[in-house]
Enzyme design. Structure first.
Site, PDB file in Angstrom:
ATOM      1  N   LYS A  22     -25.660  36.944-106.273  1.00 22.24           N
ATOM      2  CA  LYS A  22     -26.016  36.530-107.639  1.00 22.24           C
ATOM      3  C   LYS A  22     -25.246  37.365-108.664  1.00 22.24           C
ATOM      4  O   LYS A  22     -24.593  36.814-109.562  1.00 22.24           O
ATOM      5  CB  LYS A  22     -27.524  36.649-107.834  1.00 22.24           C
ATOM      6  CG  LYS A  22     -27.971  36.101-109.164  1.00 22.24           C
ATOM      7  CD  LYS A  22     -29.480  36.006-109.238  1.00 22.24           C
ATOM      8  CE  LYS A  22     -30.007  34.851-108.432  1.00 22.24           C
ATOM      9  NZ  LYS A  22     -31.246  35.135-107.740  1.00 22.24           N
ATOM     10  N   ARG A  92     -34.096  39.638-111.020  1.00 25.13           N
ATOM     11  CA  ARG A  92     -34.009  38.762-109.850  1.00 25.13           C
ATOM     12  C   ARG A  92     -33.238  39.407-108.702  1.00 25.13           C
ATOM     13  O   ARG A  92     -32.374  40.251-108.905  1.00 25.13           O
ATOM     14  CB  ARG A  92     -33.332  37.443-110.240  1.00 25.13           C
ATOM     15  CG  ARG A  92     -34.054  36.796-111.411  1.00 25.13           C
ATOM     16  CD  ARG A  92     -33.865  35.329-111.462  1.00 25.13           C
ATOM     17  NE  ARG A  92     -32.595  34.932-111.975  1.00 25.13           N
ATOM     18  CZ  ARG A  92     -32.191  33.660-111.998  1.00 25.13           C
ATOM     19  NH1 ARG A  92     -32.954  32.724-111.502  1.00 25.13           N
ATOM     20  NH2 ARG A  92     -31.033  33.364-112.502  1.00 25.13           N
ATOM     21  N   GLY A 101     -35.410  31.836-102.333  1.00 25.71           N
ATOM     22  CA  GLY A 101     -36.868  31.960-102.436  1.00 25.71           C
ATOM     23  C   GLY A 101     -37.489  33.007-101.530  1.00 25.71           C
ATOM     24  O   GLY A 101     -38.708  33.144-101.484  1.00 25.71           O
ATOM     25  N   CYS A 829     -18.948  29.752 -67.526  1.00 29.45           N
ATOM     26  CA  CYS A 829     -19.832  28.581 -67.443  1.00 29.45           C
ATOM     27  C   CYS A 829     -21.300  28.965 -67.616  1.00 29.45           C
ATOM     28  O   CYS A 829     -22.175  28.116 -67.514  1.00 29.45           O
ATOM     29  CB  CYS A 829     -19.617  27.829 -66.139  1.00 29.45           C
ATOM     30  SG  CYS A 829     -20.060  28.784 -64.687  1.00 29.45           S
ATOM     31  N   TYR A 849     -10.866  28.918 -70.841  1.00 32.30           N
ATOM     32  CA  TYR A 849     -11.790  27.905 -71.362  1.00 32.30           C
ATOM     33  C   TYR A 849     -13.226  28.427 -71.338  1.00 32.30           C
ATOM     34  O   TYR A 849     -13.523  29.421 -70.660  1.00 32.30           O
ATOM     35  CB  TYR A 849     -11.705  26.600 -70.550  1.00 32.30           C
ATOM     36  CG  TYR A 849     -12.257  26.740 -69.149  1.00 32.30           C
ATOM     37  CD1 TYR A 849     -13.613  26.548 -68.882  1.00 32.30           C
ATOM     38  CD2 TYR A 849     -11.435  27.106 -68.083  1.00 32.30           C
ATOM     39  CE1 TYR A 849     -14.133  26.715 -67.607  1.00 32.30           C
ATOM     40  CE2 TYR A 849     -11.937  27.276 -66.812  1.00 32.30           C
ATOM     41  CZ  TYR A 849     -13.297  27.076 -66.584  1.00 32.30           C
ATOM     42  OH  TYR A 849     -13.810  27.261 -65.331  1.00 32.30           O
TER      43      TYR A 849
HETATM   44  C1  PEP Z   1     -24.652  31.729 -64.342  1.00 30.53           C
HETATM   45  O1  PEP Z   1     -25.232  32.510 -63.612  1.00 30.53           O
HETATM   46  O2  PEP Z   1     -24.233  32.025 -65.475  1.00 30.53           O
HETATM   47  C2  PEP Z   1     -24.432  30.329 -63.911  1.00 30.53           C
HETATM   48  C3  PEP Z   1     -23.710  29.494 -64.626  1.00 30.53           C
HETATM   49  O3  PEP Z   1     -25.065  29.930 -62.801  1.00 30.53           O
HETATM   50  P1  PEP Z   1     -26.628  29.565 -62.742  1.00 30.53           P
HETATM   51  O4  PEP Z   1     -27.142  29.574 -64.132  1.00 30.53           O
HETATM   52  O5  PEP Z   1     -26.697  28.229 -62.109  1.00 30.53           O
HETATM   53  O6  PEP Z   1     -27.162  30.671 -61.891  1.00 30.53           O
END
Ligand code: PEP
Ligand code: MG
Length: 873
Positions: A22, A92, A101, A829, A849
């Site tokens: 502000k 303020r 708020g 993953c 990736y």
């Molecule tokens: C993990 O452990 O991050 C994974 C992808 O395998 P899961 O969650 O199936 O154990």
């Protein structure tokens, strides 16, 4: 000693971190020559010093504030308590990140019993003077002395009712004087001390209260929800009051330079004649649409439109502007980048690029990756809507989305019911910042008062929560817990459906459908894909999920969890036969049945993926997860498998583990039951050959889970290769596949270079890697992680955002793998693969990736593009 107070003119030299948003924007607007009432800002450093050092205003800060007031009085040619030219100010809050708020504000500061008479005399408007005074008493009382606002409001409402005044503005000066007297008595009875008459004392006490409001519950909850740090403090701006409540030629309003719900490039806002700022935001009176100001005062409207354009061009973003008109003169009180729905954010960002105001890279940086979820969420199914019974269409479409749930009447009930797993709709006359936790817990919020800029609307939009405001033909009876609407009544606990896109409410549950992506969304995602240099894959097994993931821009599948493919009724029977088998022959017989299912599943996946990469992981979880839990289930399963419950119970006992997460799972299963790996290899390779016959060049990556030693991997690689070779040779086809492993046990990280020499790729299973690095059970962490975060023991839940030590392990593994092959293929993953902050880290350390669930794919692509833009700066 550092300077802690800056006039707006001095502020230009300071940053947003120091002044708060502000104060920073006011200084900047002033330097642009816009009509901004003068004032000064006390820095965020002063706030943190105050909070960290025992909550006392040091003599030097006090002196700086007093000097700033003196300078200000000279510039304004007004003074506190002056008989000729009375200075009144607003106090303020304003942090670096806007927190609408969540902290406190005090208006009309400087008034007292004596100078309220001066003000009445000078303005010739006694009603106005006492209206200002009663507002100050209310705000100061609540914020500084913690007198409950209801104590003020209930008296105010009773007074109106008793005298048959419909609107606040109907109360005459004598009435307000009477109310002021009552309010002053409230100070004595509720706070045990009188309202301080000296403006200087009011100011210092107010500044302290605003400092303290940095740490109030709702501000903390808001910061946690929006990842705003707790240690940056708020600035405090002290600004000359201009009065929107000084008659019919005055007013106050809030406007957005573009529609904050849809992104449409059209001025969008509301104002109230003869009112002060909080009347608009609190949603007590329903304001008028901004375009109607044109008919009332064309010059003012044109001037305002001109300023809004200037501000948007200057900040290169949609602005949320507060303005006041005092006796026909326009003042800008605040501007900030406006909060918006995810839909509007995408429309605005892409429009700004088209308009040449910003570059694609800047557009990418304007969108919060997590907010893309909102765009992918469902809306009501058109067909079901046709037959749904309408409750009201009087509400405003404050924040899009579609939700059904049981109605509840308070934030506490919303929170409580949601904790018990119920879906609830929070129905309130209006919301206030205290309701924040209930709003988070509810599926949707409905209010009967207030406009599109009311608290409920602004906060819900920020959260991406479905919200309808100003549904004025609903009457809420908090006592009988009933909502009456023109066609009937609804009791607490009854289910309603809320359409945040149209503002309509319906009885019962209405079916929803997935959202269609707009053209702007596609354009933005294309830019993000162009900019990003880290690929995004999906974790998916079902055909619907895979379709969605590819539609969202995934370039492959980063994880097929094969165990998710065993849950169909028939396959579960065979799986159970395999598990309870006591001989290899029995096991192979069951596996042969499963083989057919697996092959069919893989074939479908390969056809969908075409030549895009697909990682299929060997079976991972402990086997007893597939067995019945209760006695009743055991009986039923025994019957289906044509065995005795006693036999089944014995096998369950034999298979049960003290700590299954650390037990017979992952590659350990495949090592003790190589026939399982052989079967899975056959299913994958045969499916590969089959689709190759149809001309599909699949790109299969077989993944071994949970290895800790090199030998584990090598043993399974040999099992896979032996069987694959036999099948491929027999088929006469040439098919490609590679064999990699998950890195999810710290031991494997330390020998990553050795493993990499034999292994085609790594994928980090950050769920298990986090579990095993911390020694926190990923299934039980909910019992304590919240408290860890609250107590500052951990900044974040490490299962949601990468922890520094887990990060070090990942980084070391990346370096070891790349020492073997500079192009070694590395992915993530685990759940962190969809988390924007973790994605930034993964990109920085050169991950090839990330892979996440399909609905998180757009957010992951955007986060990946953002991290690239940041790296390139
Ligand atoms: C993990 O452990 O991050 C994974 C992808 O395998 P899961 O969650 O199936 O154990
Ligand atoms: Mg795992």
């Amino acid at each position: 000693m550092s300077k802690l107070v800056y006039s707006f003119d001095e502020g230009k030299t300071q940053s947003k971190e120091i002044l708060g948003g502000k104060g920073y924007n006011l200084a900047e607007m002033k330097s642009l020559g816009l009509p901004v009432p003068d004032g000064f800002t006390i820095t965020t450093t002063a706030c943190m010093n105050y909070l960290n050092e025992g909550e006392v205003v040091t003599p030097s800060l006090k002196e700086e504030i007093e000097n700033a007031v003196k300078d200000f009085e000279e510039r304004a040619k007004k003074a506190f308590n002056s008989e000729d030219s009375l200075l009144l100010v607003s106090v303020r809050s304003g942090a670096k990140f806007s927190m609408p708020g969540m902290m406190d504000t005090i208006l009309n500061l400087g008034l007292n019993d004596k100078n309220v008479e001066t003000l009445a005399e000078k303005t010739g408007d006694r009603r106005f003077a006492y209206d200002c005074y009663r507002r100050l008493l209310q705000m100061f009382g609540e914020v500084v002395y913690k007198i409950p606002m209801v104590a003020f409001n209930s008296y105010f409402d009773r007074y109106k009712e008793k005298h048959n005044y419909e609107l606040d503005t109907d109360i005459p000066a004598e009435g307000l004087e009477h109310i002021v007297n009552y309010f002053k008595e409230l100070y004595l009875s509720e706070a045990g001390k009188p309202f301080p008459q000296e403006p200087e004392v009011q100011l210092i006490e107010s500044v302290e209260a605003v400092f303290k409001s940095w740490n109030n519950d709702r501000a903390r909850v808001y910061r946690e929800l929006n990842d705003i740090p707790h240690d940056i403090g708020t600035g405090v701006t002290v600004q000359e009051m201009v009065f929107g409540n000084s008659g019919e030629h005055s007013g106050t309003g809030v406007a957005f330079t573009r529609n904050p719900a849809t992104g449409e490039n059209k001025l969008y806002g509301e104002y109230l004649i003869n009112a002060q700022g909080e009347d608009v935001v609190a949603g007590i009176r329903t304001p008028k649409e901004i375009s109607t100001l044109k008919e009332k005062a064309k010059d003012l409207y044109d001037e305002f439109v001109d300023i809004t354009k200037k501000l948007e061009a200057h900040y290169k973003d949609m602005q949320d502007i507060e303005f006041t008109i005092e006796d026909g003169k326009l003042f800008i009180l605040q501007t900030r980048n406006g909060k918006r729905t995810a839909k509007a954010a995408v429309e605005i960002a892409t429009d700004l690029v088209e308009e040449g105001l910003i570059k694609k890279e800047e557009a990418i940086m304007m969108i919060e990756p997590k907010s893309l979820d909102q765009l992918l969420h469902p809306s009501f199914n058109e067909k079901s809507l046709e037959s749904a019974e309408l409750i009201t269409k009087a509400g405003l479409p404050a924040s899009p989305g579609a939700a059904s749930g049981k109605i509840v009447f308070s934030a506490e009930e919303a929170k409580h019911s949601a904790e018990n797993g119920e879906k609830v709709i929070l129905v309130r006359p209006e919301t206030s910042p205290e309701d924040i936790e209930g709003m988070i817990a509810a599926e949707a919020i409905v209010t009967t008062h207030g406009g599109m800029t009311s608290h409920a609307a602004v906060v819900a939009r920020g959260m991406g929560k479905c919200c309808v405001t100003g549904a004025s033909d609903l009457k809420i009876d908090g006592e009988t817990r009933t909502v009456t609407y023109p066609g009937g009544e609804i009791k607490e606990g009854q289910v309603i459906s809320v359409d945040g896109a149209t503002g309509k409410l319906y009885l019962g549950e209405v079916e929803t459908t997935a959202n269609e992506q707009s053209e702007a969304f596609t354009r933005l995602m294309n830019w993000a894909e162009e900019i990003s240099d880290m690929a995004v894959r999906m974790n998916a097994e079902t055909n619907d999920e895979i379709t969605a993931g590819f539609d969202f821009g995934a370039v492959g599948i980063g994880l097929v969890r094969t165990e998710h493919m065993f849950f169909g009724e028939e396959r579960l029977v065979q799986m159970r036969k395999f598990i309870i088998a006591e001989t290899k022959e029995e096991r192979v017989e069951a596996l042969n049945k499963i083989l057919a299912y697996q092959k069919e599943d893989f074939e479908k996946i390969f056809r969908q993926a075409d030549d895009r990469p697909v990682i299929v992981r060997l079976l991972d979880p402990p086997l007893h997860e597939f067995l019945p839990q209760t006695e009743k289930e055991t009986k039923e399963v025994a019957e289906t498998l044509d065995i005795t419950p006693e036999f089944l119970n014995r096998r369950i006992r034999e298979l049960s583990e003290v700590n299954p997460m650390l037990g017979h799972r992952g590659c350990r299963l495949s090592i003790t039951y190589p026939e399982l790996t052989t079967m899975q290899t056959e299913a994958m390779i045969e499916a590969l050959i089959k689709v190759k016959d149809d001309g599909i060049e699949s790109n299969l990556e077989i993944m071994v889970p949970l290895i800790s030693t090199f030998e584990e991997f090598k043993t399974l690689k040999d099992v896979i290769e032996t069987r694959a070779k036999e099948l491929i040779e027999a088929s006469g086809q040439t098919v490609n596949y590679s064999i990699g492993t998950m890195i999810e046990i710290p031991r494997a990280c330390f020998i990553a270079d050795k493993i990499a020499k034999e292994c085609d790729f790594f994928s980090f299973g950050t769920n298990d890697l986090t579990q095993l690095t911390f020694g926190f059970s990923r299934d039980d962490v909910g019992k304590f992680i919240g408290e860890y975060e609250e107590k500052g023991i951990l900044e974040n839940d490490p299962f949601q955002t990468i922890d520094e030590a887990v990060g070090e392990l990942v980084k070391m593994t990346v370096e070891k793998a790349r020492s073997v092959d500079p192009d070694y293929k590395l992915g993530v993953c685990g759940e962190l693969g969809g988390d924007p902050r973790s994605i930034e880290f993964f990109n920085e350390i050169g991950m090839s990736y990330v892979s996440c669930s399909p609905f998180r794919v757009p957010g992951a692509i955007l986060a990946s593009a953002q991290s690239k833009v940041k790296q390139d700066v």
